[in-house]
Design an enzyme around this catalytic site. Structure first.
Site, PDB file in Angstrom:
ATOM      1  N   GLU A 143       2.488 -23.697  -7.540  1.00  0.00           N
ATOM      2  CA  GLU A 143       0.918 -23.798  -8.044  1.00  0.00           C
ATOM      3  C   GLU A 143       0.047 -22.734  -7.008  1.00  0.00           C
ATOM      4  O   GLU A 143      -0.396 -22.999  -6.039  1.00  0.00           O
ATOM      5  CB  GLU A 143       0.686 -24.849  -8.083  1.00  0.00           C
ATOM      6  CG  GLU A 143      -1.122 -24.482  -8.945  1.00  0.00           C
ATOM      7  CD  GLU A 143      -2.137 -25.710  -8.728  1.00  0.00           C
ATOM      8  OE1 GLU A 143      -2.002 -26.871  -8.849  1.00  0.00           O
ATOM      9  OE2 GLU A 143      -2.789 -26.222 -10.097  1.00  0.00           O
ATOM     10  N   GLU A 200      -3.531 -23.831  -1.652  1.00  0.00           N
ATOM     11  CA  GLU A 200      -5.092 -23.009  -1.792  1.00  0.00           C
ATOM     12  C   GLU A 200      -5.509 -21.975  -0.661  1.00  0.00           C
ATOM     13  O   GLU A 200      -4.959 -23.223   0.790  1.00  0.00           O
ATOM     14  CB  GLU A 200      -5.552 -24.490  -2.064  1.00  0.00           C
ATOM     15  CG  GLU A 200      -6.710 -24.267  -2.100  1.00  0.00           C
ATOM     16  CD  GLU A 200      -7.684 -23.179  -2.570  1.00  0.00           C
ATOM     17  OE1 GLU A 200      -7.446 -23.178  -4.482  1.00  0.00           O
ATOM     18  OE2 GLU A 200      -8.460 -22.702  -2.770  1.00  0.00           O
ATOM     19  N   ASP A 231      -9.397 -16.823  -9.865  1.00  0.00           N
ATOM     20  CA  ASP A 231      -9.984 -15.790  -9.917  1.00  0.00           C
ATOM     21  C   ASP A 231     -10.777 -14.561 -10.480  1.00  0.00           C
ATOM     22  O   ASP A 231      -9.290 -13.896 -10.343  1.00  0.00           O
ATOM     23  CB  ASP A 231     -11.215 -15.475  -8.354  1.00  0.00           C
ATOM     24  CG  ASP A 231     -11.150 -16.822  -7.836  1.00  0.00           C
ATOM     25  OD1 ASP A 231     -11.806 -17.832  -8.035  1.00  0.00           O
ATOM     26  OD2 ASP A 231     -10.521 -16.969  -7.138  1.00  0.00           O
ATOM     27  N   LYS A 243     -14.946  -7.064 -10.830  1.00  0.00           N
ATOM     28  CA  LYS A 243     -14.591  -5.503 -10.382  1.00  0.00           C
ATOM     29  C   LYS A 243     -13.739  -4.889  -9.720  1.00  0.00           C
ATOM     30  O   LYS A 243     -12.944  -5.533  -9.089  1.00  0.00           O
ATOM     31  CB  LYS A 243     -15.991  -5.812  -9.160  1.00  0.00           C
ATOM     32  CG  LYS A 243     -17.153  -5.372  -9.856  1.00  0.00           C
ATOM     33  CD  LYS A 243     -18.263  -5.991  -8.316  1.00  0.00           C
ATOM     34  CE  LYS A 243     -19.709  -5.952  -8.858  1.00  0.00           C
ATOM     35  NZ  LYS A 243     -20.601  -7.135  -8.478  1.00  0.00           N
ATOM     36  N   ASP A 283      -9.563 -19.161 -18.945  1.00  0.00           N
ATOM     37  CA  ASP A 283     -10.869 -18.533 -20.547  1.00  0.00           C
ATOM     38  C   ASP A 283     -10.770 -17.231 -20.286  1.00  0.00           C
ATOM     39  O   ASP A 283     -11.981 -17.122 -21.030  1.00  0.00           O
ATOM     40  CB  ASP A 283     -11.709 -19.874 -19.484  1.00  0.00           C
ATOM     41  CG  ASP A 283     -12.848 -19.200 -18.473  1.00  0.00           C
ATOM     42  OD1 ASP A 283     -11.384 -18.653 -17.278  1.00  0.00           O
ATOM     43  OD2 ASP A 283     -13.510 -19.009 -18.016  1.00  0.00           O
ATOM     44  N   THR A 304      -6.229 -29.106 -15.760  1.00  0.00           N
ATOM     45  CA  THR A 304      -6.926 -28.827 -14.346  1.00  0.00           C
ATOM     46  C   THR A 304      -8.565 -29.010 -15.241  1.00  0.00           C
ATOM     47  O   THR A 304      -8.976 -28.868 -15.707  1.00  0.00           O
ATOM     48  CB  THR A 304      -6.779 -27.422 -14.027  1.00  0.00           C
ATOM     49  OG1 THR A 304      -7.623 -26.444 -14.899  1.00  0.00           O
ATOM     50  CG2 THR A 304      -4.980 -27.080 -14.474  1.00  0.00           C
ATOM     51  N   TYR A 341     -10.465 -27.301 -14.134  1.00  0.00           N
ATOM     52  CA  TYR A 341     -11.722 -25.625 -14.384  1.00  0.00           C
ATOM     53  C   TYR A 341     -11.579 -25.707 -16.020  1.00  0.00           C
ATOM     54  O   TYR A 341     -12.476 -25.504 -16.900  1.00  0.00           O
ATOM     55  CB  TYR A 341     -10.927 -24.332 -13.995  1.00  0.00           C
ATOM     56  CG  TYR A 341     -11.554 -24.194 -12.883  1.00  0.00           C
ATOM     57  CD1 TYR A 341     -12.059 -25.461 -11.699  1.00  0.00           C
ATOM     58  CD2 TYR A 341     -12.499 -22.653 -12.784  1.00  0.00           C
ATOM     59  CE1 TYR A 341     -13.179 -24.467 -11.095  1.00  0.00           C
ATOM     60  CE2 TYR A 341     -13.638 -22.635 -12.636  1.00  0.00           C
ATOM     61  CZ  TYR A 341     -13.520 -23.560 -11.235  1.00  0.00           C
ATOM     62  OH  TYR A 341     -14.332 -22.960 -10.295  1.00  0.00           O
TER      63      TYR A 341
HETATM   64  C1  LIG Z   1     -11.270 -20.856 -10.392  1.00  0.00           C
HETATM   65  S1  LIG Z   1     -10.418 -21.746  -9.424  1.00  0.00           S
HETATM   66  C2  LIG Z   1      -9.480 -22.853 -10.275  1.00  0.00           C
HETATM   67  C3  LIG Z   1      -8.719 -23.899  -9.701  1.00  0.00           C
HETATM   68  C4  LIG Z   1      -8.283 -24.340 -10.467  1.00  0.00           C
HETATM   69  N1  LIG Z   1      -6.763 -23.720 -11.049  1.00  0.00           N
HETATM   70  C5  LIG Z   1      -8.114 -25.519 -11.269  1.00  0.00           C
HETATM   71  O1  LIG Z   1      -6.984 -24.854 -12.359  1.00  0.00           O
HETATM   72  O2  LIG Z   1      -9.478 -25.796 -11.468  1.00  0.00           O
HETATM   73  C6  LIG Z   1      -9.467 -20.130  -8.392  1.00  0.00           C
HETATM   74  C7  LIG Z   1      -8.691 -21.030  -6.845  1.00  0.00           C
HETATM   75  O3  LIG Z   1      -8.161 -20.130  -6.639  1.00  0.00           O
HETATM   76  C8  LIG Z   1      -7.804 -19.881  -4.933  1.00  0.00           C
HETATM   77  N2  LIG Z   1      -7.438 -18.641  -4.404  1.00  0.00           N
HETATM   78  C9  LIG Z   1      -7.899 -17.421  -5.096  1.00  0.00           C
HETATM   79  N3  LIG Z   1      -7.264 -16.605  -4.585  1.00  0.00           N
HETATM   80  C10 LIG Z   1      -6.280 -17.064  -3.819  1.00  0.00           C
HETATM   81  C11 LIG Z   1      -5.198 -16.931  -3.174  1.00  0.00           C
HETATM   82  N4  LIG Z   1      -4.741 -15.396  -3.101  1.00  0.00           N
HETATM   83  N5  LIG Z   1      -4.196 -18.009  -2.518  1.00  0.00           N
HETATM   84  C12 LIG Z   1      -4.711 -19.304  -2.278  1.00  0.00           C
HETATM   85  N6  LIG Z   1      -5.303 -19.383  -2.910  1.00  0.00           N
HETATM   86  C13 LIG Z   1      -6.535 -18.720  -3.798  1.00  0.00           C
HETATM   87  C14 LIG Z   1      -9.286 -20.559  -4.556  1.00  0.00           C
HETATM   88  O4  LIG Z   1      -9.986 -20.363  -3.250  1.00  0.00           O
HETATM   89  C15 LIG Z   1     -10.108 -20.947  -5.986  1.00  0.00           C
HETATM   90  O5  LIG Z   1     -10.249 -22.648  -5.062  1.00  0.00           O
END
Ligand SMILES: C[S@@+](CC[C@H](N)C(=O)[O-])C[C@H]1O[C@@H](n2cnc3c(N)ncnc32)[C@H](O)[C@@H]1O
Length: 216
Positions: free
Chosen positions: A43, A68, A117, A121, A153, A190, A192
């Site tokens: 994941e 993460e 994320d 942009k 979403d 999850t 989110y």
């Molecule tokens: C919007 S959160 C979603 C968290 C979780 N997956 C959920 O659905 O509840 C996105 C997460 O991805 C992590 N993330 C983004 N780019 C990443 C990368 N290149 N490597 C590891 N983690 C990353 C961010 O730090 C953040 O905690």
């Protein structure tokens, strides 16, 4: 949504048993490390880590690795996993731009991208976890029958990801623009996802098979 900085996370991560300190040393041996003959799930962007924890509990025959890059989130994940340890679950605190350093070619079976994320942009498009450089890595570390499971979403990220996956030669094998309209007890919710469901937002989901690249 920016996460509040947790001061304890830095020290906690130094000794957390669930954190793989040097993942490159486990390259090629993840299934042995997780004591599994089943599928290896990875994941990426695990947030607070409940998805991989729930899935590892529901699928004890499979192995799970939560990645993460945010220190505070990684601290929360490792604390959660240490307090309720599972033999088939570990976490990596690091940026998933380095996947080839941690996984051998064809070592992973399922890659999970949950509510990544969106980076709306255009100048930040390279950071999207479904951008071409990430998809190239996924293709390398995925087994021949390997899959990517994606939930979001965000309709713009969903559209972007579908185009990128198709261009990278992945085959679409499942698709929904309102995934939680039906029950899916086999797939954990999850952090989110729960928030979006409570707000009444539809969840988009797609599942991709590695398939062959045009020039393979
Ligand atoms: C919007 S959160 C979603 C968290 C979780 N997956 C959920 O659905 O509840 C996105 C997460 O991805 C992590 N993330 C983004 N780019 C990443 C990368 N290149 N490597 C590891 N983690 C990353 C961010 O730090 C953040 O905690």
């Amino acid at each position: 949504m920016r996460m509040r900085r947790l001061k304890w996370a830095e020290d906690y991560l130094k000794t957390s048993p669930s954190r793989m300190m040097e993942p490159e040393k486990v390259k090629g041996r993840w299934k042995r490390k997780l004591k599994t003959d089943g599928a290896l799930h990875v994941e990426i962007g695990a947030g607070k880590g409940s998805y991989s924890h729930d899935m590892a509990r529901m699928n004890p025959e499979d192995g799970f690795i939560a990645i993460e890059k945010n220190e505070s989130a990684a601290g929360m994940i490792s604390k959660k996993y240490d307090e309720s340890p599972l033999p088939n679950l570990k976490m990596i605190y690091g940026d998933a731009t380095d996947l080839r350093n941690w996984f051998q070619n064809r070592e992973a079976d399922i890659i999970h991208l949950n509510f990544s994320d969106p980076w709306p942009k255009r100048r930040n498009a390279k950071r999207r976890l479904s951008s071409p450089a990430f998809l190239d890595q996924y293709r390398d570390i995925l087994s021949e029958e390997g899959e990517i499971w994606m939930k979001t979403d965000n309709s713009s990220l969903f559209e972007y990801s579908i185009l990128q996956m198709l261009q990278a030669g992945f085959e679409l094998i499942d698709f929904s623009v309102d995934y939680r309209r039906d029950e899916h007890p086999e797939d954990a919710i999850t952090e989110y996802e729960r928030k979006f469901m409570e707000a009444g937002n539809p969840i988009y989901r797609s599942v991709w098979k590695k398939g062959r690249r045009k020039n393979d």
